[in-house]
Structures are given as C-alpha cells and as structure tokens.
Design an enzyme around this catalytic site. Structure first.
Site: not given
Ligand code: XUL
Ligand code: CO
Length: 436
Positions: A99, A102, A230, A266, A269, A294
């Site tokens: 990001h 970061d 995402e 992810e 998620h 992810d």
């Molecule tokens: C949040 C998440 C983030 C994204 C990028 O849950 O997964 O880190 O991957 O913003």
């Molecule tokens: Co993520």
C-alpha cells in the site's frame, strides 16, 4: 548491512531435513506440470504485515522486536525497505505487494505524502535493481485515516471521494513506475453499518463511477497491469459491498466493468463469507476472473480476519487444483497477506513463517499436480454428468428442447435412478494423495 545475521539464503533440503531454515518441499526450479515451481507459485511478500505490523491488539500495544522501533520518518521507511529486500532475497521470494502508506510516512498534507512517496519509490527502485525483485501489485490505503470513517468512494462526503481518487491516481502511478504487474482494490471501508443513515443505491453507483475513473486513468497513463478487486464480506464494516466473488462479479457485470477487472481471492476472506477458499477460487475461475491470491488462513474458532500464515495442506491442495485448472495465475501470484502471531516477535519468526507458507503451497502444488495428472476426480465427475452427453441430456445442452418436450419425455419415464455421489470415498482418495 544484514539484519538476518545468522541466516544464509534458504535452500531446498527435502522432506527429511530437520533444518528449520530450509525448504522441505519448495524447490524453486523443479519442473512440475511443465514449468518451474516458482513460476506456478509467484510468491510475494506483503509489505504491510511483514514490515509495518507491530503485533498490537485491542488489549495491548506493539510486541515486535524490530530494528526500526526507535526510528521515525523516511529513515524508518528506508530501514524497513532494506530489511524487506534482505528477507525476500534470502527466501527467494521474487515479488512484493504494497500500500502507498506502507512504504512512506503519510506527512501532514497530500502534497507532503506525495513527496515522501517519491523519495521512497526511488529508494525501492534501486533495491529492486540490485536484487531483481519485482512488484506484484500496489494499492492505496483508503481506510486507516479518520477521513475515511464513512468509506472512501462510498463515503457520503464528496470531498472524501475526491481525496480517495487522488490517492488511487498516485498509487497507480507509482505502481506503474515500479513495474507492478497488477493493481488491487480492496474495499477497505466500502460498506455500511445501518440502512437508517445510508443510500446504498448511490453508494454502489459511486463505487462503479470510481472504478470507471480508475480504468480511464490506467489507459491514459499506459499502465499495462491487471486491475484486481479483492472481495471481503465484513470487517471493518458490517456489510461490505464486495462481499464475495459472486457479488463482485455481478456488480462488475451490472456496471459493464467486467472486462477490466479480475479478482484477488484471499483465503481468510473466503472463510469469513462462510465459503471455502476453493469455492471462491472456483467461482472466479469458471467466470474467467481468477487473477491472483492473498494466501493466508483464518482460525476456525475465531470469526475475524486473523491473517495467519497458511499451513493447512488440505486447503493448499484444493486451492492449487483450481490454480492449475486456471492455467496458472500470472500476471497474478501468491501474496502472503499474513502476519506472524503477536507472540512470535523475533525477526527469525518472519523467516520461519514464510518458509512454512511457501512449503505448504509447494506441497499443495505437488499433490494437486499428481491428482490432476491421474485424473481420478475428473473422470468421476465426467461419469457423474454422462446423462448430458447423450439422449435427452444432450438435447437440453444443445438447446433443442423446452418445457413441452421435457414434459412429454418425463411422462414417458417409468423410474428415475440416481447414483451415489460417493463423497466419503472421494475424500478418502484425497487423503491418500495427501499422505502418500
Ligand atoms: C484486508 C486485506 C488487505 C488487502 C489490501 O483484509 O486483505 O490487506 O489485501 O488492501
Ligand atoms: Co488481502
């Protein structure tokens, strides 16, 4: 300067090795299913969890023992970058994800933030040249600062929409400059808490307007990377607009954005959405939208995004089956959006964590390749749907019959016989592959 002093480049030593600083399964150049493991897996380091995570939780502050703890400003950012590139080089991780926030201090104004970013982008660019490490994707953080309290592009405040647009513009420019292969949109606070204060129709239209502007700007600056969304169902908001893969895909189709985006799925998620990881990968793949991963895992006993390093071989195997069936992930990859536990506060814990995650996915790839090359499940599935390859089933598939023809056919049926789904037998075969 070396921060991981006692650690050399991590090597592959095979599954009987007892060296904790060695790969047991990840053998970067070993050819599996026609290409080297590293090309299947395209591992990436998450800049945030690895270099900015402090180990704090709602009950206590930072625990991480890091060499930058006493530093601030650009000096701190540079040290983080140095350490991150050393870690990636020693692990053989060839990509990173970041990001904007970061990599550089936020500063007191947008202008100062952009200046800080420019200094750090130049610095990171030189580290990339030195090491050959590449950028998998960049993104913006439009959720931490209090201005995003009600969301970014779905905020009721148009000034916030504009500010978020300025952030994405800059983040896309620097991702482009760093040769990023993708750009990610994670919804952050794009969602809502209560309908009592929310115009969901306007917020969703605004989200689509925002993404359309991003597509236009990408084209304007000639950024060739893949745009990724995402999905995440909840946390931080109760109702996130990008709930899961199916929700995001239908949103993109509704707003005619589907040609421009793929999904970054992810694992944690997926489980928060009460789906399995492989379900989300499958929904994305069959719609031609599986872009990147992810890689992490949640805790089955906790209902939030614990972002643990993936060690579950069962999940990694089922995920890699989807990746292989997708023909790979490139230009996407496997980003470890994962953090060491609060109690794992030493620098060496980062190395153990990445080794664990990389070995888990390497082993998952090896098992998935065996499963697919022997075709056991695929031939079972093919047989299960055989009724659609001849007779009435073939006519249904070819669009040759409607309700009237089907009624006539059904009236002529004497008995309907089903066959067993054999779930337990198949699960037992899967275990044989995993444990052999
Ligand atoms: C949040 C998440 C983030 C994204 C990028 O849950 O997964 O880190 O991957 O913003
Ligand atoms: Co993520």
């Amino acid at each position: 300067m070396a921060y991981f002093k006692n650690i050399e480049k991590i090597k592959y030593e095979g599954s009987s090795s007892t060296n904790p600083f060695a790969f047991k399964y990840y053998d970067a150049d070993k050819v599996v299913a026609g290409k080297p493991m590293k090309e299947h897996l395209r591992f990436a380091m998450s800049y945030w969890h690895t270099l900015t995570g402090e180990g704090s939780d709602p009950f206590g502050g930072s625990t991480m023992d890091r060499p930058w703890n006493e530093l601030s400003g650009i000096e701190k950012s540079k040290l983080r970058a140095d350490l991150g590139f050393e870690l990636m080089s020693k692990l053989g991780v060839e990509y990173f994800c970041f990001h904007d926030l970061d990599i550089a201090p936020e500063g007191d104004s947008l202008k100062e933030k952009h200046e800080n970013l420019d200094i750090m982008v130049a610095y990171i660019e030189s580290l990339m040249k030195e090491t050959g490490i590449k950028c998998l994707w960049g993104t913006t953080n439009a959720f931490t600062h209090k201005r995003f309290v009600h969301g970014a592009s779905t905020s009721p405040n148009a000034d916030v929409f504009a500010f978020a647009a300025a952030q994405v513009k800059k983040a896309m420019e620097i991702t482009h400059r760093l040769g990023g292969e993708n750009y990610v949109f994670w919804g952050g606070r794009e969602g809502y808490e209560t309908l009592l204060n929310t115009d969901t129709a306007l917020e969703l239209d605004n989200l689509a307007r925002f993404l359309k502007m991003a597509v236009d700007y990408k084209e304007k600056i000639g950024f060739g990377g893949q745009l990724l969304i995402e999905p995440k169902p909840k946390e931080p908001t109760k109702h996130q607009y990008d709930f899961d893969a199916a929700t995001v895909i239908s949103f993109l189709i509704k707003y005619k954005l589907d040609k421009h985006f793929k999904l970054n799925i992810e694992a944690n998620h997926a489980t928060l959405a009460a789906h399995t990881f492989e379900h989300e990968l499958n929904v994305s793949r069959i719609n031609g939208m599986l872009g990147s991963i992810d890689a992490n895992q949640g805790d089955p006993l906790l209902g939030w995004d614990t972002d643990q390093f993936p060690t579950n071989i069962y999940d990694a195997t089922l995920a890699m089956i989807e990746v292989l069936k997708n023909g790979g992930l490139a230009p996407g990859g496997l980003n470890f959006d994962a953090k060491v536990r609060r109690g794992s506060f030493e620098l060496d814990d980062l190395v153990y964590a990445y080794i664990a995650g990389m070995d888990t996915y390497a082993k998952g790839l090896l098992i998935a390749d065996q499963i697919l090359s022997e075709g056991v499940f695929e031939s079972f599935v093919a047989d299960r749907y055989a009724s659609y390859r001849s007779g009435i089933g073939e006519k249904i598939v070819k669009g040759e019959v409607g309700f009237e023809e089907l009624e006539a056919y059904a009236l002529g049926l004497k008995e309907i016989t089903n066959t067993s789904g054999r779930q337990e037998m198949l699960e037992s075969i899967l275990n044989q592959y995993i444990y052999r």
